[in-house]
Design an enzyme around this catalytic site. Structure first.
Site, PDB file in Angstrom:
ATOM      1  N   CYS A 244      25.497 -13.267 -49.336  1.00  0.00           N
ATOM      2  CA  CYS A 244      24.994 -14.465 -50.012  1.00  0.00           C
ATOM      3  C   CYS A 244      23.906 -14.091 -51.019  1.00  0.00           C
ATOM      4  CB  CYS A 244      24.526 -15.487 -48.980  1.00  0.00           C
ATOM      5  SG  CYS A 244      24.382 -17.162 -49.651  1.00  0.00           S
TER       6      CYS A 244
ATOM      7  N   HIS B 248      28.944 -15.954 -44.855  1.00  0.00           N
ATOM      8  CA  HIS B 248      28.151 -15.724 -43.646  1.00  0.00           C
ATOM      9  C   HIS B 248      29.085 -15.656 -42.441  1.00  0.00           C
ATOM     10  CE1 HIS B 248      24.188 -16.347 -45.452  1.00  0.00           C
ATOM     11  NE2 HIS B 248      24.699 -17.375 -46.112  1.00  0.00           N
TER      12      HIS B 248
END
Length: 491
Positions: free
Chosen positions: A332, A434
């Site tokens: 991310c 994630h």
């Protein structure tokens, strides 16, 4: 319908985990149970099926109830962006970015949103287990409170107070809470629990009785230090304030602790791998040179944290690691940092500016006003291994077309879209997903690159088994019938 609220004498006393365990316990008894937290403050967020975001603790508690997570389980989520401001998430979507004054000025609006969610959630449930935030003893925050007694009073829900004996002073913390809070707030508390007890319980009998005598509250049990808890994700960043190296394995994996680190439970599956030593590297310390893999984690503020990373000298450590032939993964915000530049033309994170990335991947990132919130699945391209995870980010990252010979996509989603990037030699990679290490096959592939063998366990199975073990332990140590009797007083 009944309800009970678990509040704590402070942060990190075990509220989130105990709510999850009680949810699983009562669900296993055949009850329809729902978790609820009026307000959460955390940069660890989960994506709900309807495309909203809530605290990851509430997602775990939903799993404990065998139901999908929903935005009503955590209607107000505060995600700190700086020391003085936070992104305010209401019913799963960005509401505003504000400071403490903004929060106080919009108290009634936020309380109305919280109560609406609670009533929707409780409709049809046998019981709602509510989690407080911080401590009701923070009387300086009582005005405008919607997280603890402000909510309990508005919804007329009885409270059980949790004290953490492991940190010491548990008698003073519980009795002192009653001493400092308003008498009407104190009247909402009907019982207490002692958590994280080590040693011989009989040695605390006099202390336990003293708490009952001085407060008039019902003692609901003494919970020992439970080993299965370390297999459950921790939401509160307090756990990162005392970093330690996990595992005694053959390889080292290092994660620099950014100032706005987010979704750090990404690394829980690695923490449980017997052949891995996981280093959560605190500010002010170098990244260990012996690391086989450096993972740059997610962050709530990418531009601020790449500056923070450079202030620690970690960019130098990462460059040296790459020269030695080591592996680097960015997740991310960490993926955004690995690129050549990060632009913030709309001043999403602060001033409108463009900063240089680490230059390890031929990608560029532009922060956008829209936030991506979605659960995702697919396969990594280089090894064709499955993953199941989620995306929660602001920004779009693109591979430099002129340098496609140096960089290729990392993953392919189930719908055919591509994401992420991998360097030509395969040692530098990053993506927005994630939960990448939760799938056993994906984690096994990563560890094989580093020369070790995985335990082969899917994280979802590990967590589910830990929830059942926790529920069984709470059946033994907690007066559940007494807790249900208190919950029955809710209206």
């Amino acid at each position: 319908m009944g309800a009970v609220m678990l509040q704590g004498t402070g942060s990190d006393v075990g509220k989130s985990v105990l709510v999850a365990g009680i949810c699983r316990l009562l669900t296993n008894r055949g009850m329809t149970v729902r978790p609820f937290k009026p307000q959460n403050m955390s940069n660890n967020a989960a994506v709900t099926p309807e495309g909203g975001e809530i605290g990851r603790a509430q997602a775990l508690q939903a799993l404990a109830c065998w139901v999908p997570p929903h935005v009503d389980m955590n209607p107000v989520l505060l995600k700190p962006q700086s020391d003085k401001s936070a992104q305010v998430i209401v019913h799963g979507k960005i509401h505003n970015v504000g400071d403490a004054n903004y929060y106080r000025e919009h108290k009634q609006e936020l309380l109305d949103a919280v109560l609406a969610s609670y009533h929707r959630l409780s409709d049809g449930a046998d019981i709602v287990i509510v989690e407080g935030a911080g401590s009701p003893a923070e009387i300086n925050l009582r005005t405008g409170d919607i997280a603890n007694m402000g909510f309990a009073r508005a919804a007329n829900i009885p409270v059980v107070l949790i004290g953490d004996i492991d940190r010491g002073g548990v008698i003073a913390s519980i009795v002192g809470t009653k001493a400092v809070i308003d008498s009407e707030d104190a009247a909402m508390i009907r019982g207490f629990l002692i958590n994280k007890f080590r040693g011989e319980v009989s040695l605390f009998e006099d202390g336990y009785d003293a708490i009952k005598e001085r407060t008039g509250w019902k003692g609901l049990g003494i919970i020992p230090w439970l080993p299965m808890i370390h297999k459950l994700p921790a939401e509160d960043a307090v756990v990162l304030q005392q970093p330690e190296t996990a595992g005694k394995g053959m390889i080292d994996i290092a994660v620099p602790m950014l100032s706005r680190i987010a979704n750090f439970d990404d690394f829980d599956p690695l923490r449980l791998e017997p052949q891995v030593r996981l280093h959560m590297v605190p500010p002010g310390e170098p990244i260990p040179a012996i690391a086989s893999l450096i993972i740059i984690p997610g962050t709530k503020a990418t531009i601020a944290d790449i500056k923070f990373l450079r202030e620690q000298g970690w960019d130098i450590d990462i460059a040296a690691h790459v020269r030695r032939g080591g592996y680097v993964l960015g997740i991310c915000g960490g993926y955004q940092m690995l690129g050549e530049s990060i632009a913030d033309p709309h001043a999403i994170e602060g001033a409108a500016e463009t900063v240089a990335g680490l230059g390890l991947l031929r990608v560029t990132t532009t922060l956008t006003k829209a936030k991506t919130l979605t659960n995702s699945s697919g396969k990594s391209i280089t090894d064709d291994k499955d993953f199941n995870g989620y995306e929660i980010h602001v920004g779009e990252t693109h591979i430099d077309i002129a340098k496609r010979d140096q960089t290729s996509p990392m993953i392919r989603f189930s719908d055919g879209r591509f994401d992420g990037a991998v360097s030509r030699d395969g040692r530098i990679s990053g993506c927005y997903v994630h939960g990448l290490f939760n799938a056993a096959s994906q984690r096994r592939s990563w560890l094989e690159k580093l020369g070790v063998t995985s335990n082969g366990e899917d994280q979802v199975v590990v967590v589910d088994e830990a929830l059942d073990a926790l529920a069984n332990a709470l059946e033994e140590y907690v007066d559940i019938d007494g807790l249900l009797a208190i919950a029955g007083d809710a209206t």
